[in-house]
Design a protein around this motif. Structure first.
Motif, PDB file in Angstrom:
ATOM      1  N   GLN A 106       0.837  -1.208   0.000  1.00 32.77           N
ATOM      2  CA  GLN A 106       0.000   0.000   0.000  1.00 32.77           C
ATOM      3  C   GLN A 106       0.863   1.246   0.000  1.00 32.77           C
ATOM      4  N   ARG A 107       1.934   1.204   0.787  1.00 29.51           N
ATOM      5  CA  ARG A 107       2.850   2.347   0.809  1.00 29.51           C
ATOM      6  C   ARG A 107       3.517   2.498  -0.562  1.00 29.51           C
ATOM      7  N   GLU A 151       1.216   4.148  -3.074  1.00 25.33           N
ATOM      8  CA  GLU A 151       1.097   5.592  -2.889  1.00 25.33           C
ATOM      9  C   GLU A 151       2.377   6.301  -3.353  1.00 25.33           C
ATOM     10  N   THR A 152       3.535   5.693  -3.081  1.00 25.25           N
ATOM     11  CA  THR A 152       4.797   6.272  -3.588  1.00 25.25           C
ATOM     12  C   THR A 152       4.753   6.357  -5.115  1.00 25.25           C
ATOM     13  N   ARG A 202       2.132   6.499  -7.066  1.00 26.78           N
ATOM     14  CA  ARG A 202       1.177   7.542  -7.504  1.00 26.78           C
ATOM     15  C   ARG A 202       1.831   8.910  -7.412  1.00 26.78           C
ATOM     16  N   GLN A 203       2.614   9.112  -6.363  1.00 27.12           N
ATOM     17  CA  GLN A 203       3.258  10.422  -6.202  1.00 27.12           C
ATOM     18  C   GLN A 203       4.359  10.625  -7.237  1.00 27.12           C
ATOM     19  N   TYR A 215      -9.441   9.538  -6.404  1.00 23.16           N
ATOM     20  CA  TYR A 215      -8.148   9.925  -5.815  1.00 23.16           C
ATOM     21  C   TYR A 215      -7.882  11.410  -6.081  1.00 23.16           C
ATOM     22  N   LYS A 246      -7.366  14.106  -3.196  1.00 21.44           N
ATOM     23  CA  LYS A 246      -6.033  14.699  -2.994  1.00 21.44           C
ATOM     24  C   LYS A 246      -5.972  16.169  -3.345  1.00 21.44           C
TER      25      LYS A 246
END
Ligand code: GBH
Length: 478
Positions: A247-248, A251-252, A254-255, A370, A374
């Protein structure tokens, strides 16, 4: 009339805009006609045919430079509200600089814009869809900070000549693609230093975008009354498992892939995503660089870029699964090892004719939610969505793709996402960059063996015209 038992009709709001997209190098041809300068894609395809799947080039492509009226005829047949096309920088400014304006380039786009407007089709224009003037590449292209000034000069020429009639502008198409793939060894200009030049490219693209937005606000918006945005590519990135590590990692990813450009422009804080800053700074240090490979914005630049878009253009095609990487530091700098994740797709997701594209409609709904969460629910204009298939005019699977992605988009809108328009990629088959003519995304087939590049509607064109005319999902497919 509500027939009992019939599923409720899915209809989009009254002012929702349906349209189709293309890009200059992929359709125009006429690469050296009437004063056009050389672009990096002309240079790349001519010097490195081996890097293009079928050794082809966009020299003729779909011949849209000479088929302007035919293309508009197709758009009228489709009944679309808008047409998203791009302007070739070297067709307007052959050497990239605004001291020498190519009048024939101005004439071509002027005619296109007038034809569209005569048929009440809104021109929505991309200023840069990857075809940089070669002369600017010779100065270092997007890695040279001066390019932000040159882009601004180019943008001014466009506002001056077309801004009276063009009210929707996109500065850039997919900086992730042209910075990462262009400077990572896959696309023109063919550089191979993704952990380095790609970041310089992204940095200058963001500066150029910020300047252009502010220029429009200060000098054009008052009398031209248009909007300026950017088109970002966002494939949905789903954690491969429910583990915290994955999950982390998702998200990394996506960033890195989306936040790289979305965060500086659309977040309330501005600047690069903190996770990108931290990872690249840290990895650069461990690789013994004296400074981070990710450049730093001045506070003035952060403020310039933050909020520099009236809406978000979104290109969305597919979904990937993201798992945690091995956590190692590699000596060779690269965007992918900086991101440090493992990217896959599920084998059972239906395929397209492009290796990277599988059909995952639910990912579209998640991507839209998302963005809403965000970035404080910005107005979103879907600037691309589409599928490549084997050549056939009975393209049942393309209709299925659209129906499922449009349903997912509708569900996202029901979730509260502020989606204002949808643009199918593409109007016609075209030059698919390093895949040449081997991948076909068009609602219209293009016969590359005929001199006029004859266009023939597919089943999906018929479906799309019903959608555009009624703004409701058609229940029959032909
Ligand atoms: C769009 O990008 C482009 O904007 C458009 O010009 C193009 O015609 C359209 O896609 C269809 O291809 O080969 O595994 O390295 C979509 C995002 C980013 C998808 C680059 C393909 C390369 C994947 N693209 N990516 S890979």
């Amino acid at each position: 009339l509500e027939v009992e038992g019939a599923p409720p009709k899915v209809c989009f709001p009254q002012h929702f805009m349906f349209g189709v997209a293309t890009a200059a190098y992929q359709i125009e041809g006429a690469w050296n006609v009437s004063g056009k300068g050389e672009s990096i894609w002309d240079r790349y395809t001519h010097r490195h045919p081996e890097r293009i799947f079928d050794h082809s080039s966009g020299d003729v492509a779909a011949d849209s430079y000479h088929q302007l009226r035919e293309d508009v005829r197709l758009l009228v047949e489709l009944g679309v509200q808008h047409y998203r096309f791009s302007i070739s920088w070297p067709r307007i400014l052959p050497m990239g600089l605004s001291n020498d304006i190519n009048e024939d380039g101005i004439r071509y786009y002027s005619e296109l814009i007038d034809e569209l407007r005569a048929h009440r089709i809104e021109p929505t224009v991309t200023m840069y869809h990857w075809d940089l003037p070669q002369s600017l590449q010779d100065l270092g292209g997007w890695t040279n900070p001066i390019i932000a000034d040159y882009f601004l000069d180019y943008a001014r020429v466009l506002f001056d000549h077309f801004g009276d009639r063009v009210k929707v502008w996109f500065t850039f198409n997919e900086p992730l693609s042209f910075c990462h793939d262009g400077y990572g060894g896959l696309d023109a200009p063919g550089a191979n230093s993704s952990g380095f030049e790609a970041y310089l490219c992204g940095h200058n693209v963001l500066r150029a975008h910020g300047y252009t937005y502010r220029l429009y606000q200060q000098s054009y918006r008052h009398h031209q009354q248009g909007v300026v945005g950017i088109a970002l590519d966002f494939a949905w990135l789903e954690p491969a498992t429910t583990s915290e590590g994955d999950q982390r990692a998702a998200e990394t990813a996506r960033q890195f892939r989306f936040g790289w450009f979305a965060h500086p422009i659309f977040s309330s804080e501005g600047d690069y995503p903190p996770i990108m800053r931290v990872r690249i700074d840290e990895i650069s240090k461990r690789q013994h660089f004296p400074r981070s490979r990710l450049p730093t914005f001045t506070p003035e630049e952060v403020a310039l870029i933050r909020g520099s878009s009236d809406f978000m253009g979104l290109n969305h095609y597919t979904t990937y699964l993201i798992a945690q990487g091995d956590g190692k530091i590699y000596p060779q700098p690269s965007f992918n090892t900086d991101m440090g994740v493992v990217t896959t797709q599920k084998q059972e997701w239906p395929k397209s004719n492009s290796t990277w594209l599988r059909v995952v409609p639910w990912g579209f709904r998640r991507a839209l939610n998302y963005i809403k969460q965000k970035y404080n629910n910005p107005p979103v204009f879907v600037t691309e969505n589409g599928i490549s298939l084997e050549r056939s005019n009975r393209d049942v699977r393309r209709v299925g793709y659209m129906a499922s992605y449009l349903s997912a988009m509708y569900a996202a809108m029901s979730d509260g996402c502020d989606v204002r328009g949808y643009t199918y990629w593409s109007l016609i088959d075209n030059f698919e960059w390093r895949r040449g003519f081997s991948e076909r995304f068009g609602l219209y087939d293009v016969d590359y063996s005929s001199a006029s590049r004859k266009r023939t509607p597919r089943m999906s064109a018929n479906y799309f015209s019903k959608l555009a005319r009624t703004r409701c999902l058609p229940d029959s497919w032909n």
